[in-house]
Design a protein around this motif. Sequence first.
Motif, PDB file in Angstrom:
ATOM      1  N   ASN A   1      34.193  31.183  48.720  1.00  0.00           N
ATOM      2  CA  ASN A   1      32.750  31.766  48.848  1.00  0.00           C
ATOM      3  C   ASN A   1      31.498  30.725  48.518  1.00  0.00           C
ATOM      4  OD1 ASN A   1      33.183  31.650  46.294  1.00  0.00           O
ATOM      5  ND2 ASN A   1      32.796  33.676  45.504  1.00  0.00           N
TER       6      ASN A   1
ATOM      7  N   LEU B   1      43.234  39.335  24.008  1.00  0.00           N
ATOM      8  CA  LEU B   1      43.060  40.964  23.613  1.00  0.00           C
ATOM      9  C   LEU B   1      43.360  40.827  22.164  1.00  0.00           C
ATOM     10  CD1 LEU B   1      44.967  42.535  26.549  1.00  0.00           C
ATOM     11  CD2 LEU B   1      42.519  42.562  25.932  1.00  0.00           C
TER      12      LEU B   1
ATOM     13  N   GLY C   1      40.738  44.256  35.653  1.00  0.00           N
ATOM     14  CA  GLY C   1      40.095  44.852  36.729  1.00  0.00           C
ATOM     15  C   GLY C   1      39.090  44.299  37.370  1.00  0.00           C
ATOM     16  N   GLY C   2      38.645  43.030  36.999  1.00  0.00           N
ATOM     17  CA  GLY C   2      37.625  42.238  37.446  1.00  0.00           C
ATOM     18  C   GLY C   2      38.072  41.310  38.689  1.00  0.00           C
ATOM     19  N   ASP C   3      37.223  40.566  39.210  1.00  0.00           N
ATOM     20  CA  ASP C   3      37.363  39.507  40.189  1.00  0.00           C
ATOM     21  C   ASP C   3      38.847  38.438  39.909  1.00  0.00           C
ATOM     22  OD1 ASP C   3      35.635  40.218  41.958  1.00  0.00           O
ATOM     23  OD2 ASP C   3      33.899  38.797  41.228  1.00  0.00           O
ATOM     24  N   THR C   4      38.602  38.228  38.451  1.00  0.00           N
ATOM     25  CA  THR C   4      39.711  37.076  38.166  1.00  0.00           C
ATOM     26  C   THR C   4      41.332  37.759  38.245  1.00  0.00           C
ATOM     27  OG1 THR C   4      38.249  35.976  36.900  1.00  0.00           O
ATOM     28  CG2 THR C   4      40.665  35.605  36.343  1.00  0.00           C
TER      29      THR C   4
ATOM     30  N   GLU D   1      42.081  38.350  41.786  1.00  0.00           N
ATOM     31  CA  GLU D   1      42.511  37.298  42.628  1.00  0.00           C
ATOM     32  C   GLU D   1      43.923  36.889  42.000  1.00  0.00           C
ATOM     33  OE1 GLU D   1      39.412  34.469  42.260  1.00  0.00           O
ATOM     34  OE2 GLU D   1      38.309  35.339  43.878  1.00  0.00           O
TER      35      GLU D   1
ATOM     36  N   HIS E   1      44.862  48.303  34.493  1.00  0.00           N
ATOM     37  CA  HIS E   1      43.351  48.487  34.296  1.00  0.00           C
ATOM     38  C   HIS E   1      42.855  49.748  33.509  1.00  0.00           C
ATOM     39  CE1 HIS E   1      39.205  47.763  34.822  1.00  0.00           C
ATOM     40  NE2 HIS E   1      39.094  48.736  35.824  1.00  0.00           N
ATOM     41  N   ARG E   2      41.946  49.777  32.823  1.00  0.00           N
ATOM     42  CA  ARG E   2      41.905  50.576  31.666  1.00  0.00           C
ATOM     43  C   ARG E   2      40.969  51.651  32.443  1.00  0.00           C
ATOM     44  NH1 ARG E   2      37.559  47.449  27.442  1.00  0.00           N
ATOM     45  NH2 ARG E   2      35.815  47.109  29.198  1.00  0.00           N
ATOM     46  N   ARG E   3      40.258  51.583  33.329  1.00  0.00           N
ATOM     47  CA  ARG E   3      39.812  52.592  34.267  1.00  0.00           C
ATOM     48  C   ARG E   3      40.471  53.058  35.562  1.00  0.00           C
ATOM     49  NH1 ARG E   3      34.604  51.261  36.144  1.00  0.00           N
ATOM     50  NH2 ARG E   3      35.175  49.210  35.855  1.00  0.00           N
TER      51      ARG E   3
ATOM     52  N   ARG F   1      36.637  46.609  38.946  1.00  0.00           N
ATOM     53  CA  ARG F   1      35.251  46.143  38.971  1.00  0.00           C
ATOM     54  C   ARG F   1      35.269  45.019  39.948  1.00  0.00           C
ATOM     55  NH1 ARG F   1      31.597  45.537  35.180  1.00  0.00           N
ATOM     56  NH2 ARG F   1      32.930  46.735  33.551  1.00  0.00           N
TER      57      ARG F   1
ATOM     58  N   VAL G   1      40.972  39.345  31.544  1.00  0.00           N
ATOM     59  CA  VAL G   1      39.834  40.621  30.718  1.00  0.00           C
ATOM     60  C   VAL G   1      38.439  39.714  30.443  1.00  0.00           C
ATOM     61  CG1 VAL G   1      41.609  42.008  29.848  1.00  0.00           C
ATOM     62  CG2 VAL G   1      40.864  40.621  28.415  1.00  0.00           C
ATOM     63  N   GLY G   2      38.063  38.990  31.330  1.00  0.00           N
ATOM     64  CA  GLY G   2      37.023  38.520  31.119  1.00  0.00           C
ATOM     65  C   GLY G   2      36.856  37.033  30.480  1.00  0.00           C
TER      66      GLY G   2
ATOM     67  N   ARG H   1      28.047  35.027  37.702  1.00  0.00           N
ATOM     68  CA  ARG H   1      28.417  33.875  37.190  1.00  0.00           C
ATOM     69  C   ARG H   1      29.613  33.558  38.430  1.00  0.00           C
ATOM     70  NH1 ARG H   1      27.658  36.274  32.146  1.00  0.00           N
ATOM     71  NH2 ARG H   1      26.126  35.128  31.048  1.00  0.00           N
ATOM     72  N   GLN H   2      29.030  32.300  39.193  1.00  0.00           N
ATOM     73  CA  GLN H   2      29.713  31.907  40.420  1.00  0.00           C
ATOM     74  C   GLN H   2      29.502  30.525  40.509  1.00  0.00           C
ATOM     75  OE1 GLN H   2      30.747  34.545  43.585  1.00  0.00           O
ATOM     76  NE2 GLN H   2      31.207  35.464  41.357  1.00  0.00           N
TER      77      GLN H   2
HETATM   78  P1  NAP Z   1      35.036  40.481  34.245  1.00  0.00           P
HETATM   79  O1  NAP Z   1      34.055  40.651  35.567  1.00  0.00           O
HETATM   80  O2  NAP Z   1      34.094  40.671  33.105  1.00  0.00           O
HETATM   81  O3  NAP Z   1      35.993  41.688  34.244  1.00  0.00           O
HETATM   82  C1  NAP Z   1      36.850  41.779  33.135  1.00  0.00           C
HETATM   83  C2  NAP Z   1      37.954  42.858  33.497  1.00  0.00           C
HETATM   84  O4  NAP Z   1      38.766  42.901  32.361  1.00  0.00           O
HETATM   85  C3  NAP Z   1      37.089  44.172  33.647  1.00  0.00           C
HETATM   86  O5  NAP Z   1      37.802  44.999  34.576  1.00  0.00           O
HETATM   87  C4  NAP Z   1      37.204  45.045  32.249  1.00  0.00           C
HETATM   88  O6  NAP Z   1      37.298  46.311  32.387  1.00  0.00           O
HETATM   89  C5  NAP Z   1      38.594  44.328  31.626  1.00  0.00           C
HETATM   90  N1  NAP Z   1      38.456  44.274  30.306  1.00  0.00           N
HETATM   91  C6  NAP Z   1      37.817  43.636  29.313  1.00  0.00           C
HETATM   92  N2  NAP Z   1      38.120  43.830  28.166  1.00  0.00           N
HETATM   93  C7  NAP Z   1      39.147  44.602  28.185  1.00  0.00           C
HETATM   94  C8  NAP Z   1      39.976  45.094  27.038  1.00  0.00           C
HETATM   95  N3  NAP Z   1      39.827  44.768  25.842  1.00  0.00           N
HETATM   96  N4  NAP Z   1      41.003  45.536  27.504  1.00  0.00           N
HETATM   97  C9  NAP Z   1      41.294  45.809  28.648  1.00  0.00           C
HETATM   98  N5  NAP Z   1      40.621  45.564  29.865  1.00  0.00           N
HETATM   99  C10 NAP Z   1      39.633  44.647  29.554  1.00  0.00           C
HETATM  100  O7  NAP Z   1      35.658  39.143  34.122  1.00  0.00           O
HETATM  101  P2  NAP Z   1      36.175  38.109  35.209  1.00  0.00           P
HETATM  102  O8  NAP Z   1      36.946  38.751  36.111  1.00  0.00           O
HETATM  103  O9  NAP Z   1      37.106  36.897  34.216  1.00  0.00           O
HETATM  104  O10 NAP Z   1      34.976  37.552  35.954  1.00  0.00           O
HETATM  105  C11 NAP Z   1      33.996  36.645  35.273  1.00  0.00           C
HETATM  106  C12 NAP Z   1      32.897  36.347  36.325  1.00  0.00           C
HETATM  107  O11 NAP Z   1      33.325  35.459  37.072  1.00  0.00           O
HETATM  108  C13 NAP Z   1      32.458  37.738  36.796  1.00  0.00           C
HETATM  109  O12 NAP Z   1      31.048  37.421  37.031  1.00  0.00           O
HETATM  110  C14 NAP Z   1      33.013  37.567  38.154  1.00  0.00           C
HETATM  111  O13 NAP Z   1      32.580  38.052  39.187  1.00  0.00           O
HETATM  112  C15 NAP Z   1      33.107  36.132  38.420  1.00  0.00           C
HETATM  113  N6  NAP Z   1      34.287  35.526  39.203  1.00  0.00           N
HETATM  114  C16 NAP Z   1      34.077  35.463  40.585  1.00  0.00           C
HETATM  115  C17 NAP Z   1      34.940  35.225  41.485  1.00  0.00           C
HETATM  116  C18 NAP Z   1      34.895  35.124  42.860  1.00  0.00           C
HETATM  117  O14 NAP Z   1      33.634  35.229  43.332  1.00  0.00           O
HETATM  118  N7  NAP Z   1      35.798  34.884  43.637  1.00  0.00           N
HETATM  119  C19 NAP Z   1      36.427  34.937  41.036  1.00  0.00           C
HETATM  120  C20 NAP Z   1      36.425  35.152  39.552  1.00  0.00           C
HETATM  121  C21 NAP Z   1      35.567  35.395  38.770  1.00  0.00           C
HETATM  122  P3  NAP Z   1      35.907  47.192  32.690  1.00  0.00           P
HETATM  123  O15 NAP Z   1      35.955  47.013  34.306  1.00  0.00           O
HETATM  124  O16 NAP Z   1      36.582  48.459  32.354  1.00  0.00           O
HETATM  125  O17 NAP Z   1      35.048  46.796  32.102  1.00  0.00           O
END
Ligand code: NAP
Length: 304
Positions: free
Chosen positions: A48, A115, A149-152, A155, A171-173, A177, A234-235, A280-281
């Motif tokens: 992307n 966690l 459940g996020g992008d990471t 992927e 995933h907790r929901r 996401r 998880v972020g 954040r990309q």
């Molecule tokens: P994220 O978007 O913050 O997602 C974190 C996921 O972990 C969410 O599904 C969240 O659940 C879950 N989570 C958080 N704390 C938790 C806990 N204590 N127990 C269980 N589940 C938990 O993080 P990310 O996926 O690392 O992405 C970070 C940023 O980078 C985002 O802005 C993302 O868009 C970007 N990114 C983009 C790409 C791409 O464009 N290809 C690739 C990777 C990352 P909930 O959904 O319930 O909150």
Amino acid sequence: MTYDIMIIGAGPAGLTAGIYAARAGLNAVIFEKAFAGGQVTKTDLIENYPGVASITGIDFALQMQAHAEEAGAKIMTVDIDRVDFSGGIKKVFAENEMYEGKTVILAMGAQPRKLDLESELRLAGKGVSYCATCDGAFFRGKDVAVIGGGDTAAEDALYLSNIVNKVYMVHRRDALRAEQYLADRINKTGNIEMVWNATLSEITGENLVDGIRVLNKISGETRAIPVSGTFIAVGMVPESEIVKGQVDIDDAGYVVAGETCATSVPGVFAAGDIRSKKLRQIVTATADGAAAVAAVEEYLNKLG
Ligand code: NAP
């Protein structure tokens, strides 16, 4: 020597700032504690970034680093552990070494959130991983779990599905996401099983991971799933520890700065994932790197 800009971190934001600074004729240095590229080096495929239809994270990082160095950016392998932004000249420290500059760009990015389960910490590196592209190959033909459940997480699950026997995505929901195109791909992937509404209560195994226990938040039931690996996605947590108390930081730990990347301290700027912002990309990190250098130039011009 007093640098015009000291850039901390050589991810996409820091490297872009290095390119723009070098091209603007500024005396800049980039401090990086490990490898240039940041989180990009832990990404399988990037699809992307405009103009680059598909590239591996490692290749992209190497190309960005080469571009920055060809432009004249100086990258030093230094782990900055303390800063002092109280004076007009900013100071940063690595153990007993001190570096001085007229301005600083904070581009330290973020790192995977833990966690903080006892079993997670005990089995880290023994089947618990935070990087699917780094460690996925160790689990060829086996069953693994991905938490998040996020992008990471999405992927990671897709990447692992090509290597392992089966992926359980916990995933907790009841909805991801992650972006819709990733969710669609997951739905179409036969060896990814979604474990919805579930939280990880324990990772089992004496010396190596042999399974996970998950709690279904709706039924209250615990399910044991045998897996050899657990990938936690998880972020992210911003790497802002060293600037706490020096610049304003928001509740989640991100450095507060707007579109110009200017922080609460004149002469200090924040670019990339460490900055408070919505998206954040790589593309927003590189944009920040450019914007921060433009703001630095304006600041230096005013200083005279
Ligand atoms: P994220 O978007 O913050 O997602 C974190 C996921 O972990 C969410 O599904 C969240 O659940 C879950 N989570 C958080 N704390 C938790 C806990 N204590 N127990 C269980 N589940 C938990 O993080 P990310 O996926 O690392 O992405 C970070 C940023 O980078 C985002 O802005 C993302 O868009 C970007 N990114 C983009 C790409 C791409 O464009 N290809 C690739 C990777 C990352 P909930 O959904 O319930 O909150």
